[in-house]
Scaffold this motif. Structure first.
Motif, PDB file in Angstrom:
ATOM      1  N   UNK A 239      37.926  29.515  32.227  1.00  0.00           N
ATOM      2  CA  UNK A 239      37.099  28.886  31.448  1.00  0.00           C
ATOM      3  C   UNK A 239      36.175  29.467  30.545  1.00  0.00           C
ATOM      4  N   UNK A 240      35.595  30.395  30.992  1.00  0.00           N
ATOM      5  CA  UNK A 240      34.720  31.203  30.307  1.00  0.00           C
ATOM      6  C   UNK A 240      35.401  32.098  29.243  1.00  0.00           C
TER       7      UNK A 240
ATOM      8  N   UNK B 137      33.600  39.099  29.883  1.00  0.00           N
ATOM      9  CA  UNK B 137      33.469  38.918  31.266  1.00  0.00           C
ATOM     10  C   UNK B 137      35.013  39.127  31.969  1.00  0.00           C
ATOM     11  N   UNK B 138      35.950  39.428  30.993  1.00  0.00           N
ATOM     12  CA  UNK B 138      37.533  39.746  31.385  1.00  0.00           C
ATOM     13  C   UNK B 138      37.610  40.756  31.970  1.00  0.00           C
ATOM     14  N   UNK B 139      36.615  41.923  31.869  1.00  0.00           N
ATOM     15  CA  UNK B 139      36.955  43.100  32.489  1.00  0.00           C
ATOM     16  C   UNK B 139      36.458  43.146  34.007  1.00  0.00           C
ATOM     17  N   UNK B 140      35.299  42.652  34.153  1.00  0.00           N
ATOM     18  CA  UNK B 140      34.769  42.584  35.602  1.00  0.00           C
ATOM     19  C   UNK B 140      35.515  41.658  36.270  1.00  0.00           C
ATOM     20  N   UNK B 141      36.238  40.449  35.657  1.00  0.00           N
ATOM     21  CA  UNK B 141      36.800  39.552  36.725  1.00  0.00           C
ATOM     22  C   UNK B 141      38.332  40.103  36.895  1.00  0.00           C
ATOM     23  N   UNK B 142      38.856  40.757  35.704  1.00  0.00           N
ATOM     24  CA  UNK B 142      40.208  41.333  36.049  1.00  0.00           C
ATOM     25  C   UNK B 142      40.239  42.258  36.864  1.00  0.00           C
ATOM     26  N   UNK B 143      39.128  43.122  37.111  1.00  0.00           N
ATOM     27  CA  UNK B 143      39.124  44.303  38.103  1.00  0.00           C
ATOM     28  C   UNK B 143      38.942  43.847  39.453  1.00  0.00           C
ATOM     29  N   UNK B 144      38.199  42.615  39.488  1.00  0.00           N
ATOM     30  CA  UNK B 144      37.677  41.997  40.788  1.00  0.00           C
ATOM     31  C   UNK B 144      38.759  41.072  41.368  1.00  0.00           C
ATOM     32  N   UNK B 145      39.404  40.188  40.669  1.00  0.00           N
ATOM     33  CA  UNK B 145      40.306  39.413  41.078  1.00  0.00           C
ATOM     34  C   UNK B 145      41.718  40.056  41.963  1.00  0.00           C
TER      35      UNK B 145
END
Length: 287
Positions: free
Chosen positions: A217-218, A22-30
């Motif tokens: 968290x995740x 999940x780090x990839x999508x979140x890192x790109x989105x934030x």
């Protein structure tokens, strides 16, 4: 390790891998400066892990100065891994950022004999080559002026930091609880990165906090802790090659939530990476 126990630990390692992906999508989105994102990720994860340690009665004592120094260096390496990785995601996209990071199983397989008495297993060179071939298929054309190539280079730097950190902590997982190890690393990183809040714009946290919480968290508290714990049951190279499914899961998540559409190269490269996971899973079961 009996068959049932092996399957249980393998399942937990795969769950850790999905959480980490999940780090990839979140890192790109934030939408915040990378060091600020990493600070928030670290401070929130430190709080969550500290509360969990208190709840479970996990001992937080560090035995000696040498171990304190190791934890400090490991925290800096984790910071380098996260920062370079997030720059890779923002310079390119989720697929390229995550895939370039996954040169790290090859780096681990090559470096592990230098950190332990483990002999270099030729099969890990072959499996590492398969991962690299999968990455090559997934990567775009190489152009020095292309931001995607810059993203790949940041991803490789991230991989080097990640590989060395895993190998440094390999011997400590038998002496310390994995959650305690992760707590100290994110705590140290939060202190080291605190000055970035004064030099970079952190105002977007008011709109980005749900995604930063998910990252803390995740991805961090759950994913990284479970992955570190897996090193008690698998060799570092084995756990890392199995963890190579992260780009596949990340690309799937990015497809559904960020509308990043994978190409045929993504499917071919992903299949090569998954093949290495299946081979290593079967091999590790026989040990």
């Amino acid at each position: 390790m009996n068959e049932k126990s092996h399957l249980t630990h393998l399942l937990l390692l795969l769950i850790a891998t999905i959480c980490l992906s999940t780090s990839g999508p979140l890192g790109n989105f934030i939408d915040m400066p990378t060091p600020v994102i990493i600070w928030w990720r670290s401070i929130l994860a430190a709080f969550i892990l500290f509360c969990f340690c208190l709840y479970k009665g996990i001992n937080l004592k560090i035995n000696n100065k040498k171990d304190r120094f190791t934890f400090f260096i490991a925290a800096l390496l984790m910071g380098g891994h996260w920062i370079f990785y997030f720059y890779a995601l923002k310079l390119s996209n989720v697929a390229i950022g995550m895939i370039s990071l996954f040169t790290f199983p090859v780096i681990i397989a090559l470096l592990e004999p230098l950190f332990s008495k483990t002999k270099l297993d030729p099969i890990h060179i072959l499996l590492g080559a398969m991962v690299l071939l999968g990455i090559y298929v997934l990567a775009p054309e190489f152009n020095l002026e292309n931001s995607q190539l810059q993203g790949i280079m940041c991803g490789i730097l991230s991989a080097i930091c990640y590989a060395v950190r895993i190998l440094m902590l390999k011997d400590h997982i038998t002496k310390y609880n994995g959650i305690m190890l992760m707590f100290y690393q994110v705590l140290i990183l939060a202190v080291v990165l605190a000055p970035t809040l004064y030099f970079m714009d952190a105002s977007n946290i008011t709109t980005q906090y749900p995604y930063v919480l998910m990252l803390a968290i995740i991805t961090t508290a759950i994913g990284h802790t479970m992955f570190v714990n897996s090193l008690s049951y698998f060799k570092a190279s084995t756990a890392s090659i199995i963890g190579s499914t992260q780009p596949v899961f990340g690309i799937i998540i990015a497809f559904f939530f960020l509308n990043e559409i994978p190409t045929k190269h993504t499917f071919v490269g992903g299949a090569l990476i998954l093949a290495t996971v299946l081979i290593e899973s079967i091999r590790s079961k026989k040990k």
